[in-house]
Motif scaffolding. Structure first.
Motif, PDB file in Angstrom:
ATOM      1  N   THR A 109      10.416  -5.446  14.557  1.00 27.94           N
ATOM      2  CA  THR A 109      10.937  -4.167  14.065  1.00 27.94           C
ATOM      3  C   THR A 109      11.609  -4.305  12.706  1.00 27.94           C
ATOM      4  O   THR A 109      11.632  -3.351  11.929  1.00 27.94           O
ATOM      5  CB  THR A 109      11.886  -3.493  15.069  1.00 27.94           C
ATOM      6  OG1 THR A 109      13.037  -4.306  15.263  1.00 27.94           O
ATOM      7  CG2 THR A 109      11.183  -3.202  16.390  1.00 27.94           C
ATOM      8  N   ALA A 110      12.147  -5.469  12.406  1.00 26.51           N
ATOM      9  CA  ALA A 110      12.709  -5.679  11.071  1.00 26.51           C
ATOM     10  C   ALA A 110      11.603  -5.572  10.018  1.00 26.51           C
ATOM     11  O   ALA A 110      11.784  -4.944   8.973  1.00 26.51           O
ATOM     12  CB  ALA A 110      13.412  -7.031  10.990  1.00 26.51           C
ATOM     13  N   LEU A 111      10.439  -6.146  10.322  1.00 23.45           N
ATOM     14  CA  LEU A 111       9.302  -6.055   9.401  1.00 23.45           C
ATOM     15  C   LEU A 111       8.774  -4.623   9.328  1.00 23.45           C
ATOM     16  O   LEU A 111       8.495  -4.112   8.250  1.00 23.45           O
ATOM     17  CB  LEU A 111       8.187  -7.005   9.816  1.00 23.45           C
ATOM     18  CG  LEU A 111       6.933  -6.976   8.945  1.00 23.45           C
ATOM     19  CD1 LEU A 111       7.235  -7.345   7.504  1.00 23.45           C
ATOM     20  CD2 LEU A 111       5.868  -7.894   9.510  1.00 23.45           C
ATOM     21  N   ARG A 112       8.667  -3.980  10.466  1.00 16.49           N
ATOM     22  CA  ARG A 112       8.186  -2.592  10.502  1.00 16.49           C
ATOM     23  C   ARG A 112       9.073  -1.694   9.631  1.00 16.49           C
ATOM     24  O   ARG A 112       8.579  -0.923   8.810  1.00 16.49           O
ATOM     25  CB  ARG A 112       8.196  -2.089  11.944  1.00 16.49           C
ATOM     26  CG  ARG A 112       7.760  -0.657  12.112  1.00 16.49           C
ATOM     27  CD  ARG A 112       8.186  -0.092  13.440  1.00 16.49           C
ATOM     28  NE  ARG A 112       9.645  -0.019  13.495  1.00 16.49           N
ATOM     29  CZ  ARG A 112      10.339   0.125  14.604  1.00 16.49           C
ATOM     30  NH1 ARG A 112       9.728   0.181  15.771  1.00 16.49           N
ATOM     31  NH2 ARG A 112      11.656   0.197  14.577  1.00 16.49           N
ATOM     32  N   ASP A 113      10.386  -1.809   9.789  1.00 12.29           N
ATOM     33  CA  ASP A 113      11.317  -0.978   9.028  1.00 12.29           C
ATOM     34  C   ASP A 113      11.285  -1.320   7.538  1.00 12.29           C
ATOM     35  O   ASP A 113      11.347  -0.443   6.681  1.00 12.29           O
ATOM     36  CB  ASP A 113      12.733  -1.134   9.582  1.00 12.29           C
ATOM     37  CG  ASP A 113      12.859  -0.653  11.015  1.00 12.29           C
ATOM     38  OD1 ASP A 113      11.924   0.004  11.530  1.00 12.29           O
ATOM     39  OD2 ASP A 113      13.909  -0.945  11.631  1.00 12.29           O
ATOM     40  N   PHE A 114      11.194  -2.597   7.220  1.00 10.04           N
ATOM     41  CA  PHE A 114      11.122  -3.053   5.829  1.00 10.04           C
ATOM     42  C   PHE A 114       9.855  -2.528   5.167  1.00 10.04           C
ATOM     43  O   PHE A 114       9.891  -2.018   4.053  1.00 10.04           O
ATOM     44  CB  PHE A 114      11.166  -4.585   5.809  1.00 10.04           C
ATOM     45  CG  PHE A 114      11.150  -5.203   4.445  1.00 10.04           C
ATOM     46  CD1 PHE A 114      12.105  -4.880   3.498  1.00 10.04           C
ATOM     47  CD2 PHE A 114      10.188  -6.143   4.115  1.00 10.04           C
ATOM     48  CE1 PHE A 114      12.096  -5.477   2.237  1.00 10.04           C
ATOM     49  CE2 PHE A 114      10.173  -6.743   2.875  1.00 10.04           C
ATOM     50  CZ  PHE A 114      11.126  -6.408   1.926  1.00 10.04           C
ATOM     51  N   LYS A 115       8.739  -2.607   5.878  1.00 11.17           N
ATOM     52  CA  LYS A 115       7.471  -2.115   5.336  1.00 11.17           C
ATOM     53  C   LYS A 115       7.529  -0.607   5.098  1.00 11.17           C
ATOM     54  O   LYS A 115       7.010  -0.120   4.093  1.00 11.17           O
ATOM     55  CB  LYS A 115       6.316  -2.457   6.267  1.00 11.17           C
ATOM     56  CG  LYS A 115       4.964  -2.043   5.695  1.00 11.17           C
ATOM     57  CD  LYS A 115       3.841  -2.455   6.593  1.00 11.17           C
ATOM     58  CE  LYS A 115       2.481  -2.090   6.070  1.00 11.17           C
ATOM     59  NZ  LYS A 115       2.324  -0.865   5.336  1.00 11.17           N
ATOM     60  N   ALA A 116       8.172   0.129   5.975  1.00 10.53           N
ATOM     61  CA  ALA A 116       8.298   1.583   5.789  1.00 10.53           C
ATOM     62  C   ALA A 116       9.057   1.896   4.501  1.00 10.53           C
ATOM     63  O   ALA A 116       8.676   2.808   3.752  1.00 10.53           O
ATOM     64  CB  ALA A 116       8.989   2.207   6.995  1.00 10.53           C
ATOM     65  N   ILE A 117      10.093   1.130   4.218  1.00  7.43           N
ATOM     66  CA  ILE A 117      10.862   1.330   2.981  1.00  7.43           C
ATOM     67  C   ILE A 117      10.010   0.992   1.766  1.00  7.43           C
ATOM     68  O   ILE A 117       9.981   1.738   0.782  1.00  7.43           O
ATOM     69  CB  ILE A 117      12.156   0.499   3.001  1.00  7.43           C
ATOM     70  CG1 ILE A 117      13.112   1.053   4.057  1.00  7.43           C
ATOM     71  CG2 ILE A 117      12.815   0.465   1.628  1.00  7.43           C
ATOM     72  CD1 ILE A 117      14.273   0.140   4.381  1.00  7.43           C
ATOM     73  N   LEU A 118       9.307  -0.132   1.821  1.00  7.57           N
ATOM     74  CA  LEU A 118       8.441  -0.524   0.700  1.00  7.57           C
ATOM     75  C   LEU A 118       7.338   0.512   0.469  1.00  7.57           C
ATOM     76  O   LEU A 118       7.045   0.867  -0.674  1.00  7.57           O
ATOM     77  CB  LEU A 118       7.830  -1.901   0.948  1.00  7.57           C
ATOM     78  CG  LEU A 118       8.786  -3.083   0.947  1.00  7.57           C
ATOM     79  CD1 LEU A 118       8.028  -4.365   1.272  1.00  7.57           C
ATOM     80  CD2 LEU A 118       9.520  -3.212  -0.371  1.00  7.57           C
ATOM     81  N   ASP A 119       6.734   1.005   1.564  1.00  8.65           N
ATOM     82  CA  ASP A 119       5.677   2.007   1.442  1.00  8.65           C
ATOM     83  C   ASP A 119       6.216   3.295   0.822  1.00  8.65           C
ATOM     84  O   ASP A 119       5.559   3.908  -0.019  1.00  8.65           O
ATOM     85  CB  ASP A 119       5.044   2.307   2.805  1.00  8.65           C
ATOM     86  CG  ASP A 119       4.200   1.165   3.334  1.00  8.65           C
ATOM     87  OD1 ASP A 119       3.895   0.222   2.561  1.00  8.65           O
ATOM     88  OD2 ASP A 119       3.853   1.204   4.533  1.00  8.65           O
ATOM     89  N   ALA A 120       7.409   3.723   1.226  1.00  5.75           N
ATOM     90  CA  ALA A 120       8.007   4.943   0.682  1.00  5.75           C
ATOM     91  C   ALA A 120       8.298   4.784  -0.809  1.00  5.75           C
ATOM     92  O   ALA A 120       8.066   5.706  -1.599  1.00  5.75           O
ATOM     93  CB  ALA A 120       9.283   5.288   1.443  1.00  5.75           C
ATOM     94  N   ARG A 121       8.779   3.621  -1.195  1.00  3.27           N
ATOM     95  CA  ARG A 121       9.039   3.374  -2.628  1.00  3.27           C
ATOM     96  C   ARG A 121       7.753   3.415  -3.438  1.00  3.27           C
ATOM     97  O   ARG A 121       7.708   3.939  -4.539  1.00  3.27           O
ATOM     98  CB  ARG A 121       9.731   2.026  -2.820  1.00  3.27           C
ATOM     99  CG  ARG A 121      11.166   2.048  -2.459  1.00  3.27           C
ATOM    100  CD  ARG A 121      11.807   0.730  -2.787  1.00  3.27           C
ATOM    101  NE  ARG A 121      13.242   0.878  -2.698  1.00  3.27           N
ATOM    102  CZ  ARG A 121      14.073   0.032  -3.224  1.00  3.27           C
ATOM    103  NH1 ARG A 121      13.652  -1.034  -3.875  1.00  3.27           N
ATOM    104  NH2 ARG A 121      15.375   0.219  -3.095  1.00  3.27           N
ATOM    105  N   GLU A 122       6.710   2.815  -2.870  1.00  3.53           N
ATOM    106  CA  GLU A 122       5.415   2.810  -3.569  1.00  3.53           C
ATOM    107  C   GLU A 122       4.865   4.233  -3.707  1.00  3.53           C
ATOM    108  O   GLU A 122       4.333   4.593  -4.747  1.00  3.53           O
ATOM    109  CB  GLU A 122       4.427   1.926  -2.798  1.00  3.53           C
ATOM    110  CG  GLU A 122       3.119   1.697  -3.503  1.00  3.53           C
ATOM    111  CD  GLU A 122       3.258   0.941  -4.816  1.00  3.53           C
ATOM    112  OE1 GLU A 122       2.443   1.200  -5.729  1.00  3.53           O
ATOM    113  OE2 GLU A 122       4.172   0.112  -4.958  1.00  3.53           O
ATOM    114  N   LYS A 123       5.021   5.013  -2.676  1.00  4.94           N
ATOM    115  CA  LYS A 123       4.546   6.392  -2.692  1.00  4.94           C
ATOM    116  C   LYS A 123       5.280   7.241  -3.721  1.00  4.94           C
ATOM    117  O   LYS A 123       4.710   8.117  -4.344  1.00  4.94           O
ATOM    118  CB  LYS A 123       4.720   7.012  -1.293  1.00  4.94           C
ATOM    119  CG  LYS A 123       4.179   8.418  -1.178  1.00  4.94           C
ATOM    120  CD  LYS A 123       4.353   8.944   0.233  1.00  4.94           C
ATOM    121  CE  LYS A 123       3.877  10.371   0.318  1.00  4.94           C
ATOM    122  NZ  LYS A 123       4.107  10.948   1.647  1.00  4.94           N
ATOM    123  N   ASN A 124       6.562   6.955  -3.920  1.00  5.81           N
ATOM    124  CA  ASN A 124       7.392   7.734  -4.846  1.00  5.81           C
ATOM    125  C   ASN A 124       7.291   7.273  -6.294  1.00  5.81           C
ATOM    126  O   ASN A 124       7.953   7.827  -7.155  1.00  5.81           O
ATOM    127  CB  ASN A 124       8.853   7.709  -4.392  1.00  5.81           C
ATOM    128  CG  ASN A 124       9.063   8.462  -3.112  1.00  5.81           C
ATOM    129  OD1 ASN A 124       8.373   9.426  -2.844  1.00  5.81           O
ATOM    130  ND2 ASN A 124      10.005   8.007  -2.302  1.00  5.81           N
TER     131      ASN A 124
END
Length: 125
Positions: A109-124
């Motif tokens: 879940t640490a990786l899942r949450d970290f990836k969600a943050i990275l994906d959101a930054r990339e999208k923005n």
């Protein structure tokens, strides 16, 4: 900045991931959560030989522990003579590091949450 992000889910996976840490890398982020998918009992941390992060290296890496159960991880690392800093999240850990390459080892879940943050930054971007 990131050299590699690795997922480790159980003691054998953690041992394998640590064996893959590039010995030339001098910054390591390790994160552990304790959510239901991870298993809320983290006694398995004591089954992992974390000293592998520092053995056989010319210089000791800077290690930052993080995650919802980062304090438990930090205690375990200190018992393995792996001195570490403690922060809340992988993003906070990365913000504290020097420029350069870093290895990141996270549980599910640490990786899942970290990836969600990275994906959101990339999208923005």
């Amino acid at each position: 900045r990131l050299a590699r992000i690795m997922l480790a889910k159980n003691p054998a996976g953690w041992q394998e991931a640590m064996s893959m840490v590039d010995p030339r890398i001098d910054q390591v982020v390790i994160g552990v959560n304790g959510q239901v998918p991870d298993g809320q009992d983290l006694s398995w941390l004591w089954d992992v030989d974390f000293s592998g992060l520092i053995k056989g290296r010319d210089s000791v890496p800077r290690v930052i522990a993080c995650g919802e159960r980062g304090a438990d991880l930090a205690v375990r690392l200190e018992y393995a003579n792996v001195h570490c800093e403690l922060v809340s999240t992988p993003m906070e850990a990365l913000a504290r590091l020097e420029r350069g390459r870093v290895e990141v080892l996270l549980n599910y879940t640490a990786l899942r949450d970290f990836k969600a943050i990275l994906d959101a930054r990339e999208k923005n971007k």
